[in-house]
Design a protein around this motif. Structure first.
Motif, short mmCIF file in Angstrom:
data_model
loop_
_atom_site.label_atom_id
_atom_site.label_comp_id
_atom_site.label_asym_id
_atom_site.label_seq_id
_atom_site.Cartn_x
_atom_site.Cartn_y
_atom_site.Cartn_z
N ASP A 128 0.84 -1.18 0.00
CA ASP A 128 0.00 0.00 0.00
C ASP A 128 0.89 1.24 0.00
O ASP A 128 2.11 1.14 -0.10
N VAL B 234 -3.68 -9.51 -1.46
CA VAL B 234 -4.92 -9.44 -2.25
C VAL B 234 -5.21 -10.85 -2.74
O VAL B 234 -4.39 -11.45 -3.45
N LEU C 38 -9.32 -0.20 -1.52
CA LEU C 38 -9.05 -0.55 -0.13
C LEU C 38 -9.85 0.30 0.84
O LEU C 38 -10.10 1.49 0.59
N GLU D 250 -17.34 -0.40 0.61
CA GLU D 250 -16.90 -1.25 -0.51
C GLU D 250 -18.02 -1.45 -1.53
O GLU D 250 -17.75 -1.54 -2.73
N GLN E 240 -11.42 -4.95 1.11
CA GLN E 240 -11.08 -4.68 -0.28
C GLN E 240 -12.29 -5.00 -1.16
O GLN E 240 -12.97 -5.99 -0.93
N THR F 93 -5.60 -2.84 7.12
CA THR F 93 -6.51 -2.82 5.97
C THR F 93 -7.71 -3.66 6.34
O THR F 93 -7.58 -4.85 6.60
#
Length: 632
Positions: A199, A207, A238, A373, A338, A335
């Motif tokens: 990142d 991922v 993200l 998301e 995603q 994180t």
């Protein structure tokens, strides 16, 4: 006359003083005749003599000497062994930390082995990789990364694979089905494909793609298309630090492992929440929390429909949400989720959720992150990944919807970034996280909503929908003009926006911002500092001097004809917040009470939030004003 030894009977040489055989002394005058029978040797103690002959003994038969006190030479040998052992430990640690694979050396990977590809198939211990003739290489680089662990859902050996040339076409992976593996009705087999990315803080983030596997003749089988992952970084959105980039640039590297997973479907079966069949799932995740989150996912989707968003481009449901490990537990910046759009099309988009969301489960937080998301999915319904999108606008609108569904957003952590301009200097997702407040301000303008409850009025989200209605055909340079057509030129609302922010107006989420007196204190305490003076971006005062300044008032200059001059630079459509400060010594020089007047040389508009007289100066004095430049 011959003489013989009286001890052993050996004939003595003339003049001999000792027997050449047994070493016994020869007595003077003693003469012994040759005996009829040789006497047998008798045990005796030898007399020490410098000329006494020594009997030869082979080296292997040297007897060990026992002693209560070890020779000094052994002490040196022990010391040497200890030193060598210490050096060995140091070398092992050095190799582990800095050598290959070097735990502390960034971007180091474990050594890859080469496995021959015969008839298009590379046979690895516990896994087969069948290229079907679409790979030109003769060997497959690989390294074992994980064993089979049924308690953690891992039903095959894990491998890291590396392709120097990306195969054009499908690659089939298979592994033996464990003999003691049984699947419940709501459990399925998946092949997890993990790509190491970085990142914007340069921290490693994984991922994952998840391919449903099948069982055939006692083997688990899944098919992947490696070329589809070549542009993966541009398809990842993200809830964390703004963007990702590949960790490795030399080859395509990824991890593969077959896993057993537990699938929980929402009531309408529009969403699947999928966990590894692991100890974590069994001991940490409550079934009631899973059920509540799936229910809230359905409610968020229904609310987006109520807003007027058209999500009909996706025709195949459910959308899968996989719960996995996205970052290491000791990562500085977590994180949480995603959204991964797919080159296979919008029907294949999915989400990855971090396990962190379920270690201390908070339903509102998990729901708001899902809303964030899902907004990226909505954006894809309007502007596909094949066309240019504004990354900052994508994140700004996603943060806006996240807060609407109960999240805190990133406004308080990133409030300083707002002052560098309403439009960020570059199109980055990170810049968008700071502009959820700007989208909220746009939503508060006429036509975006009607009433106290944002977005609940007759026009619903028509304004926001218009921002994405171009389908991505506009050139990048025309996006700003398109936004201006929807919400107006920044020169008309920038001052109003920044003023509301500093005055604590809820239309720009200013309830999460520092109040003026707190902001004044922060500015004064960090006067003269730059971003590099702060240890990390997580410091709440990070980059404070990049948008703020301190004007230390001087009494003699204030009462002069020209007054006190102060220069500062302001970015286009941006702001500089200036704190006025005056020491006690300077205050004592003022002999009368008077107001402070602030003006600009070129007549730019100022927002003077606080001005106080000498009486206030002597107490809790603070003042903040705003300066805006025209667009350039």
């Amino acid at each position: 006359m011959e003489k013989f030894c009286t001890n052993c009977g050996k004939e003595l040489h003339t003049g001999a003083r000792f027997c050449a055989k047994c070493g016994a002394p020869v007595l003077d005058g003693s003469v012994s005749p040759v005996p009829e029978e040789q006497p047998k040797p008798m045990a005796h103690t030898q007399t020490t003599s410098e000329v006494q002959p020594k009997e030869y003994t082979p080296p292997l038969e040297i007897p060990k000497i026992k002693s209560n006190k070890a020779p000094k030479r052994n002490n040196g040998r022990n010391t040497l062994c200890i030193m060598l052992s210490v050096l060995l430990v140091i070398q092992i640690v050095a190799v582990a930390l800095y050598g290959w694979p070097g735990f502390l050396v960034k971007d180091r990977t474990q050594r890859l082995a080469n496995t021959q590809i015969e008839n298009g198939v590379a046979e690895l211990p516990g896994m087969s990789v069948n290229f079907g003739g679409v790979y030109g290489g003769v060997t497959l680089e690989n390294a074992k990364t994980a064993p089979i662990d049924l308690d953690e859902g891992a039903v095959s050996v894990g491998y890291e694979l590396a392709f120097a040339d990306i195969p054009e076409g499908e690659v089939t992976l298979s592994a033996p089905m464990p003999d003691d593996l049984t699947l419940a009705e709501n459990e399925r087999l998946y092949l997890d494909i993990g790509f190491s990315m970085q990142d914007e803080t340069s921290e490693k983030v994984m991922v994952y793609d998840h391919i449903e596997a099948s069982e055939q003749a006692g083997r688990m089988i899944a098919r992947i298309t490696p070329s589809g992952y070549s542009e993966l970084s541009s398809n990842v959105y993200l809830k964390g630090e703004g963007f990702v980039s590949p960790t490795y640039s030399d080859k395509m590297r990824f991890n593969v492992q077959f896993k057993a997973k537990l699938v929980s479907a929402s009531q309408s079966q529009r969403f699947n929440l999928i966990f590894d069949r692991s100890r974590f799932m069994a001991t940490t995740v409550e079934p009631s929390n899973v059920e509540a989150l799936l229910s809230n996912m359905e409610q968020v989707y229904a609310k987006y429909q109520e807003f007027g968003f058209d999500m009909s481009r996706r025709t195949q449901w459910p959308m899968n949400i996989h719960v996995t490990t996205l970052k290491n537990a000791d990562a500085t910046t977590p994180t949480y989720a995603q959204y991964v759009s797919s080159w296979w099309g919008i029907d294949s988009g999915y989400m990855n959720f971090s396990r962190l969301l379920f270690t201390n489960f908070n339903l509102d937080e998990a729901t708001s992150i899902f809303a964030h998301e899902l907004m990226h999915f909505v954006q894809e319904c309007y502007v596909t990944t094949q066309y240019k999108r504004l990354a900052w606008l994508d994140e700004g609108t996603a943060v806006f919807l996240e807060k609407y569904f109960g999240g805190q957003g990133d406004h308080s952590a990133r409030q300083y970034e707002l002052y560098d301009g309403i439009y960020p200097a570059s199109d980055s997702a990170s810049a968008g996280y700071a502009r959820g407040a700007l989208v909220a301000y746009w939503a508060s303008l006429g036509g975006w909503y009607d009433g106290a409850d944002a977005l609940s009025g007759k026009d619903k989200m028509s304004g926001l929908i218009d921002l994405y209605s171009t389908g991505g055909y506009l050139q990048v340079s025309k996006w700003q003009n398109w936004i201006d057509d929807c919400v107006g030129a920044p020169s008309k609302y920038a001052i109003d926006f920044f003023t509301k922010l500093l005055q604590g107006n809820k239309s720009v989420w200013a309830e999460y911002a520092y109040q003026p007196y707190t902001l004044h204190q922060i500015i004064v305490e960090n006067a003269g500092k730059s971003a590099k003076d702060f240890s990390s971006k997580l410091d709440p005062n990070y980059a404070v001097s990049l948008f703020t300044s301190v004007l230390s008032l001087k009494a003699d200059k204030l009462i002069s004809e020209d007054g006190q001059k102060f220069e500062l630079n302001v970015p286009a459509y941006g702001a500089r917040v200036v704190a006025l400060d005056m020491t006690e010594k300077e205050r004592e020089k003022l002999d009368k009470d008077a107001a402070v007047s602030i003006s600009t040389k070129n007549g730019e508009e100022l927002v003077d939030l606080c001005q106080y007289s000498r009486h206030i100066f002597s107490n809790n004095f603070y003042a903040i004003f705003l300066d805006l430049s025209s667009h350039s």
